[in-house]
Design a protein around this motif. Sequence first.
Motif, PDB file in Angstrom:
ATOM      1  N   ASN A 237      36.488  40.260  42.273  1.00 43.74           N
ATOM      2  CA  ASN A 237      36.693  39.676  41.096  1.00 43.74           C
ATOM      3  C   ASN A 237      37.146  38.535  40.823  1.00 43.74           C
ATOM      4  N   THR A 238      36.401  37.183  41.211  1.00 40.89           N
ATOM      5  CA  THR A 238      36.399  35.844  41.336  1.00 40.89           C
ATOM      6  C   THR A 238      36.136  36.192  39.204  1.00 40.89           C
ATOM      7  N   SER A 241      33.272  35.766  36.695  1.00 36.81           N
ATOM      8  CA  SER A 241      32.139  36.869  37.164  1.00 36.81           C
ATOM      9  C   SER A 241      32.301  38.104  36.327  1.00 36.81           C
ATOM     10  N   SER A 242      30.803  38.725  36.833  1.00 31.14           N
ATOM     11  CA  SER A 242      31.061  40.076  35.973  1.00 31.14           C
ATOM     12  C   SER A 242      30.854  41.008  37.209  1.00 31.14           C
ATOM     13  N   ASP A 245      27.886  41.607  38.777  1.00 28.00           N
ATOM     14  CA  ASP A 245      26.906  40.080  39.713  1.00 28.00           C
ATOM     15  C   ASP A 245      27.153  40.300  40.711  1.00 28.00           C
ATOM     16  N   THR A 247      26.911  38.938  43.982  1.00 30.32           N
ATOM     17  CA  THR A 247      27.103  38.009  44.254  1.00 30.32           C
ATOM     18  C   THR A 247      28.635  37.807  45.053  1.00 30.32           C
ATOM     19  N   THR A 248      29.186  38.753  44.321  1.00 30.14           N
ATOM     20  CA  THR A 248      30.553  39.391  44.569  1.00 30.14           C
ATOM     21  C   THR A 248      30.636  40.765  44.916  1.00 30.14           C
ATOM     22  N   THR A 279      21.301  35.729  47.956  1.00 27.93           N
ATOM     23  CA  THR A 279      21.065  35.326  46.832  1.00 27.93           C
ATOM     24  C   THR A 279      20.013  34.320  47.282  1.00 27.93           C
ATOM     25  N   THR A 368      33.754  29.742  41.477  1.00 29.83           N
ATOM     26  CA  THR A 368      32.645  30.095  40.462  1.00 29.83           C
ATOM     27  C   THR A 368      31.906  29.127  40.834  1.00 29.83           C
ATOM     28  N   PHE A 371      31.410  29.591  45.403  1.00 32.75           N
ATOM     29  CA  PHE A 371      31.468  30.343  45.917  1.00 32.75           C
ATOM     30  C   PHE A 371      32.694  30.607  46.730  1.00 32.75           C
TER      31      PHE A 371
END
Length: 396
Positions: A237-238, A241-242, A245, A247-248, A279, A368, A371
């Motif tokens: 949970n960056t 970010s959603s 997402d 990439t997370t 990604t 964000t 990365f």
Amino acid sequence: MRNGIATGALVLALVLAAGTASAQSRGRGGGGGRGGQPSQGASSSTTQGTLGSGPGRSVSGAPSGKYRLQPLNLHRESLGTDAFAAAARARMRNGDCAGALDDFDLALQSTTDPTLYRDRGLCHERLGDPYPAIDDFREYVTDAPDAADAEGIRQRLARLEMDVYKHSSESTDSPEPSGGSGASGSTVSAGATVTIGGQPKRDAMEEVEHDHDEMSSSLRGGTGFGLAPFFSEQKWNTPGSSFGDSTTWSEAVGLQLRYSVSRGSAFILEGGWILFNSTDVATISGFSSQLGYELRVPLDAPDDNQFLFGLGVGFDYLVLTPKDVSQSGTNAAIFVPDVRAGWRHMLTTSVGLDLTLGLGITGKALATNGFLEGTPGTSSPPVEIVAANLGVVWGM
């Protein structure tokens, strides 16, 4: 003259009567040839009647009420008992305790082998049926008080009694010291014979070694090493970010080495490979590890289900490799304190399935804009990591 004739007639009558009786006696004795001796045919018939006729037949073939030849019966009823006992123990070793109970019941119908009570009690205990397990354990320690594993069974019995009755029974089932006597006049000598009132009751049974005792497993009540391959799905949970997402999100596979120091705790060390979802910009992967301590709380009597709680510190080394070769990559070493909670279900004696949820937090992680936080002198906001872990554990 008349008197002489009468006397001669009387003598002749006596001679004829004696001859008739002798002939009848020889006729009942089997007849014979000349001179009162058995003829060849009679001898052959006698031999055939004795050796060739069926049981309970006389020389002439007629039933005889005095001598009956019985067939020798070599069948042993214990062969069926041994077969039922072997089948029951085979099912027990394979984890089919419910099926083994039926075979134990059949075997105990024709034998008093105390080890069958012991093994049936272990099956009842594993299935979570304490009352029949208590009865079987009591029978075993009473019949085989000097067995090598009798003390271990007494401990199991005491634990079950404490769980069910909140107190343990008096130790009347255990043997007394050599030379002592109980209220019933029973004595236990230094040898292996239990006597009651000076009469031998039975010899103490030798231990029947189990292929594996379920409570000795390092995943249940024992100590020792264990291995667990695992799979972990992680969400980072960056900031900004959603949930969707990609990439997370990352996946990790690896191997866990564990050592149980007691029935309810173990140290764990795990290492594996972590890969973030691909990604269009870069590929992120690296090494993941953790050192932790696990507590487990049994939820039933044979420890088939356990609640797990663990604390640990993870170390991840992540490498970002841009897909654009003109750009340079970056890397980061991340320490992740972690807490886990979950459930273990034992599939067999020493194999279990672990399902846990983990929550970790790190101060240097995904940023964000890049990365991985790669700007010197800047701080990264804390990042929470939620992980769902699946593992298959083997106790050694």
